[in-house]
Motif scaffolding. Structure first.
Motif, PDB file in Angstrom:
ATOM      1  N   HIS A 176      -6.937  36.064 -16.533  1.00 53.28           N
ATOM      2  CA  HIS A 176      -7.239  34.730 -16.151  1.00 53.28           C
ATOM      3  C   HIS A 176      -6.255  34.570 -14.893  1.00 53.28           C
ATOM      4  CE1 HIS A 176      -8.791  33.682 -20.079  1.00 53.28           C
ATOM      5  NE2 HIS A 176      -7.988  34.645 -20.565  1.00 53.28           N
ATOM      6  N   HIS A 234      -5.434  28.668 -23.252  1.00 54.82           N
ATOM      7  CA  HIS A 234      -5.687  29.497 -24.017  1.00 54.82           C
ATOM      8  C   HIS A 234      -4.388  29.910 -24.663  1.00 54.82           C
ATOM      9  CE1 HIS A 234      -9.325  30.348 -21.640  1.00 54.82           C
ATOM     10  NE2 HIS A 234      -8.617  30.071 -20.637  1.00 54.82           N
ATOM     11  N   GLU A 244      -5.775  25.847 -15.543  1.00 50.48           N
ATOM     12  CA  GLU A 244      -5.969  26.677 -16.695  1.00 50.48           C
ATOM     13  C   GLU A 244      -4.455  27.306 -17.240  1.00 50.48           C
ATOM     14  OE1 GLU A 244      -8.688  30.364 -18.118  1.00 50.48           O
ATOM     15  OE2 GLU A 244      -8.066  30.293 -16.055  1.00 50.48           O
TER      16      GLU A 244
END
Length: 353
Positions: A136, A199, A176
């Motif tokens: 990521h 996440h 993110e």
């Protein structure tokens, strides 16, 4: 969701209980000095070493009672940094002593048993975090303070259980986020922030995870008028919120709280009975904070075997012999300290767990 590291949850770890003292105050198992002599020697040695004794809320009651300060890991580490002590004796688990060393690099930091680990901190290591970050690129890493120094060093900003949502809200909504290591705290943060670009690492504290929905339902239904304090690391958090939303339990009696938040709530509670979903060592401080309220565990077996590795005998040995000292290399400590300081700069650092 990321792959979960191997955790001690499946292992049958024997709970190490404090050595029992008999009615005369003598150690029945080993014949060592009475409790009064033990506590006097602890205090004398601490003065001689110019040491401050810190005890986490989950420690054995006798360890909590002898400590200079009792609290959560981050709060205790910040207190240690502000004292004029030369040495810090941290009665907790290893990552907590590391955090104290990170915030007090000039002090010598000791833990009475270096083998006192943490099933939650052990669910992710530095190599796993590097791999997750590589999957990521550009994501912001938010790490719960219940992590090792090496993991904190790879973190953008730390958080506590009480300010995790505030830390996440401080980050661009389009950014993110990798949140680690506790999946239940991560789920709680997702729920209260409404963000879907988080996440969450699939880690857990085996003690909190085992405070199950069935434990909660059975205990609440047997104590319908009681208030409920729930730590967000618990496996029963979602069930508690569902019961509150459905009206089975009063919503205003249900509190999702850090350990520090539980203490503050306990001090002002007028309830006859409070059910507590966290490690049972917390009950000692809650009962001291409010002797008129009955505090009952949701799961009476929720005792951390790693916390209970710190015994009165090991504390005394630590003070006598200077075992076990905690070291964090400067590069790791500097990077980890930056992640903690970024959290504090956001405001409301709250409690460590």
């Amino acid at each position: 969701m990321a792959c979960k590291a191997k955790t001690p949850r499946s292992l049958k770890v024997e709970v190490i209980m404090a050595t029992t003292l008999n009615v005369n105050g003598t150690n029945a198992a080993s014949g060592t000095s009475p409790r009064s002599t033990w506590s006097e020697e602890v205090r004398v040695l601490a003065r001689e070493r110019n040491a401050v004794i810190l005890a986490h809320n989950y420690q054995l009651p006798e360890i909590q009672d002898i400590a200079d300060h009792v609290g959560d890991s981050l709060g205790l580490s910040r207190i240690a940094a502000e004292t004029d002590a030369d040495e810090v004796i941290f009665c907790g688990v290893h990552f907590m002593a590391e955090t104290a060393k990170i915030l007090s690099p000039e002090k010598r930091v000791f833990i009475p048993d270096a083998n006192a680990g943490c099933s939650l901190a052990d669910t992710i290591n530095a190599d796993q975090l590097r791999e997750w970050k590589a999957q990521h690129p550009g994501a912001i890493v938010v790490s719960y303070v219940n992590t090792t120094a090496e993991v904190k060093a790879l973190t953008d900003v730390c958080c506590t259980s009480s300010n995790a949502a505030d830390v996440v809200r401080s980050i661009d909504p389009e950014q993110e986020i990798l949140f680690l290591p506790d999946q239940f705290l991560g789920a709680h943060v997702r729920r209260v922030t409404g963000r879907n670009n988080i996440h969450v690492w699939a880690g857990e504290c085996h003690v909190h995870a085992d405070i199950s929905p069935s434990d909660l339902v059975d205990t609440v239904r047997a104590n319908t008028d009681a208030e409920l304090y729930i730590h967000p690391e618990c496996g029963c958090t979602t069930s508690a919120l569902w019961m509150a939303e459905s009206g089975e339990i009063p919503g205003n009696n249900t509190h999702i709280l850090s350990t520090g938040g539980m203490l503050e709530e306990a001090k002002k509670s007028t309830s006859e009975r409070v059910l507590v979903a966290t490690e049972i060592g917390m009950l000692h401080q809650l009962r001291k904070a409010n002797p008129t309220t009955e505090f009952l565990p949701v799961n009476p077996q929720a005792a951390c075997p790693f916390m209970q590795m710190i015994t009165p005998e090991k504390l005394l040995k630590c003070l006598r012999e200077g075992t076990d000292e905690v070291f964090v290399d400067k590069r790791t400590a500097d990077a980890a300290r930056t992640a903690v300081e970024r959290m504090i700069a956001i405001g409301n650092p709250g409690s460590g767990e």
